[in-house]
Scaffold this active site. Structure first.
Site, PDB file in Angstrom:
ATOM      1  N   ASP A 147       0.815  -1.215   0.000  1.00 38.24           N
ATOM      2  CA  ASP A 147       0.000   0.000   0.000  1.00 38.24           C
ATOM      3  C   ASP A 147       0.850   1.268   0.000  1.00 38.24           C
ATOM      4  O   ASP A 147       2.067   1.210   0.191  1.00 38.24           O
ATOM      5  CB  ASP A 147      -0.970  -0.001   1.202  1.00 38.24           C
ATOM      6  CG  ASP A 147      -0.300  -0.437   2.509  1.00 38.24           C
ATOM      7  OD1 ASP A 147       0.943  -0.403   2.580  1.00 38.24           O
ATOM      8  OD2 ASP A 147      -1.005  -0.795   3.460  1.00 38.24           O
TER       9      ASP A 147
ATOM     10  N   ASP B  92      -7.159  -2.229  14.194  1.00 39.17           N
ATOM     11  CA  ASP B  92      -8.553  -2.524  13.829  1.00 39.17           C
ATOM     12  C   ASP B  92      -8.666  -3.829  13.046  1.00 39.17           C
ATOM     13  O   ASP B  92      -9.711  -4.115  12.469  1.00 39.17           O
ATOM     14  CB  ASP B  92      -9.139  -1.363  13.007  1.00 39.17           C
ATOM     15  CG  ASP B  92      -8.420  -1.155  11.675  1.00 39.17           C
ATOM     16  OD1 ASP B  92      -7.394  -1.830  11.423  1.00 39.17           O
ATOM     17  OD2 ASP B  92      -8.888  -0.332  10.856  1.00 39.17           O
TER      18      ASP B  92
ATOM     19  N   HIS C  55      -6.948  -4.638  10.347  1.00 42.24           N
ATOM     20  CA  HIS C  55      -6.728  -4.558   8.894  1.00 42.24           C
ATOM     21  C   HIS C  55      -5.445  -5.251   8.460  1.00 42.24           C
ATOM     22  O   HIS C  55      -4.481  -5.324   9.209  1.00 42.24           O
ATOM     23  CB  HIS C  55      -6.772  -3.109   8.386  1.00 42.24           C
ATOM     24  CG  HIS C  55      -5.626  -2.229   8.805  1.00 42.24           C
ATOM     25  ND1 HIS C  55      -5.747  -0.867   8.918  1.00 42.24           N
ATOM     26  CD2 HIS C  55      -4.331  -2.501   9.107  1.00 42.24           C
ATOM     27  CE1 HIS C  55      -4.587  -0.338   9.264  1.00 42.24           C
ATOM     28  NE2 HIS C  55      -3.715  -1.308   9.393  1.00 42.24           N
TER      29      HIS C  55
ATOM     30  N   GLU D  35      -9.542  -1.782   5.475  1.00 46.45           N
ATOM     31  CA  GLU D  35     -10.203  -1.410   6.722  1.00 46.45           C
ATOM     32  C   GLU D  35     -11.446  -2.275   6.938  1.00 46.45           C
ATOM     33  O   GLU D  35     -11.917  -2.944   5.993  1.00 46.45           O
ATOM     34  CB  GLU D  35     -10.589   0.080   6.651  1.00 46.45           C
ATOM     35  CG  GLU D  35      -9.398   1.026   6.451  1.00 46.45           C
ATOM     36  CD  GLU D  35      -8.478   1.129   7.666  1.00 46.45           C
ATOM     37  OE1 GLU D  35      -8.320   0.152   8.420  1.00 46.45           O
ATOM     38  OE2 GLU D  35      -7.886   2.211   7.862  1.00 46.45           O
TER      39      GLU D  35
HETATM   40  P1  PGA Z   1       2.472  -1.384  12.747  1.00 44.22           P
HETATM   41  O1  PGA Z   1       1.297  -1.267  11.661  1.00 44.22           O
HETATM   42  O2  PGA Z   1       3.384  -2.458  12.242  1.00 44.22           O
HETATM   43  O3  PGA Z   1       3.132  -0.047  12.737  1.00 44.22           O
HETATM   44  O4  PGA Z   1       1.826  -1.749  14.041  1.00 44.22           O
HETATM   45  C1  PGA Z   1       0.681  -2.412  11.203  1.00 44.22           C
HETATM   46  C2  PGA Z   1      -0.450  -2.090  10.251  1.00 44.22           C
HETATM   47  O5  PGA Z   1      -1.133  -1.073  10.400  1.00 44.22           O
HETATM   48  O6  PGA Z   1      -0.675  -2.911   9.335  1.00 44.22           O
END
Ligand code: PGA
Length: 263
Positions: A67, A136, A138, A143
């Protein structure tokens, strides 16, 4: 889903890097799906070490990132393109022509998304996809509510993601509200998947996606539909799992069983 629980973030990172290195050694032109965020930093550090000290060869490896924020220039310090170059690509012998990160400043995001999907297909598809998980639930920027059939597209970020990611920006207002993200369907097409997670703030969501029902409200739960998905957690992220004892038993006895059945 195979669940591997390690004692610390460092051990989790070593294990995921070893899995990636093993696949690169088996197939020199591996197509690798990559993630950004704090979680994979240790894995990338270990891959850099394996390259520098043990000659792990990235020269034929192709990579596709999950992404990118819409509106950021690839050279912006908060872009995922910049993150990948700083934390992995510039430290290994990858060919820049083999690196693909969604283009956040494209004039035509829709056209770009179809091109990205086609490009992945042309390389023969992703062999191994690395994932983190958001608070959350994702995977990539899929999302809650994202279709399990979704492909690369533009997605609006939810409030929790904007808050979670504001730590990288000067103010919360600076966090882009939209991103280009591979879809849940694009991710499930990968031949193998590893999801990594660490820390106690991920414990509840890990229990939900591993042991709870499959639901688009927690898009990581789509991994339950994949035949070759491995989850590598540190002890804290695994603390709310109900079947921990079973996962550890499988980990400790897997090799004995594989030997017995001649694999
Ligand atoms: P993080 O993010 O590794 O910074 O916890 C993970 C994500 O949002 O996929």
């Amino acid at each position: 889903m195979e669940v591997i629980i390690k004692s610390s973030y460092e051990e989790m990172s070593k294990t995921s890097a070893q899995i990636i290195a093993r696949e690169i050694k088996k197939k020199h032109d591996l197509v690798l799906g990559l993630a950004t965020g704090d979680t994979p930093l240790g894995t990338y550090k270990e891959l850099v070490r394996l390259h520098k000290e043990e000659g792990l060869d990235f020269s034929k490896v192709k990579t596709f990132n999950l992404d990118e924020y819409i509106g950021l220039d690839p050279l912006d310090k908060n872009s995922y393109n910049h993150f990948m170059w700083e934390n992995l690509f510039k430290h290994v012998n990858i060919n820049s022509e083999n690196v693909y990160v969604p283009q956040g400043n494209t004039d035509d995001p829709e056209e770009f998304c179809s091109w990205y999907e086609k490009k992945i297909e042309e390389t023969g598809g992703i062999d191994l996809q690395i994932l983190g998980i958001g608070g959350d639930g994702h995977i990539a920027f899929n999302e809650p509510g994202s279709s399990f059939a979704s492909r690369t597209r533009v997605k609006a970020l939810v409030k929790q993601t904007i808050e979670d990611n504001s730590r990288f920006f000067d103010t919360e207002e600076d966090v882009p509200r939209f991103a280009i993200t591979m879809g849940v369907g694009s991710i499930l097409d990968a031949k193998k998947i590893i999801l990594i997670a660490n820390g106690k703030n991920k414990a509840a969501v890990c229990a939900e996606f591993i042991e709870g029902p499959i639901t688009s409200q927690i898009t990581a739960s789509a991994l339950q539909l994949h035949t070759l998905a491995t989850v590598v957690l540190d002890d804290e992220a695994s603390s709310k799992l109900k079947r921990k004892e079973y996962y550890n038993w499988v980990r400790d006895n897997k090799q004995t069983v594989q030997k017995r059945i001649g694999r």
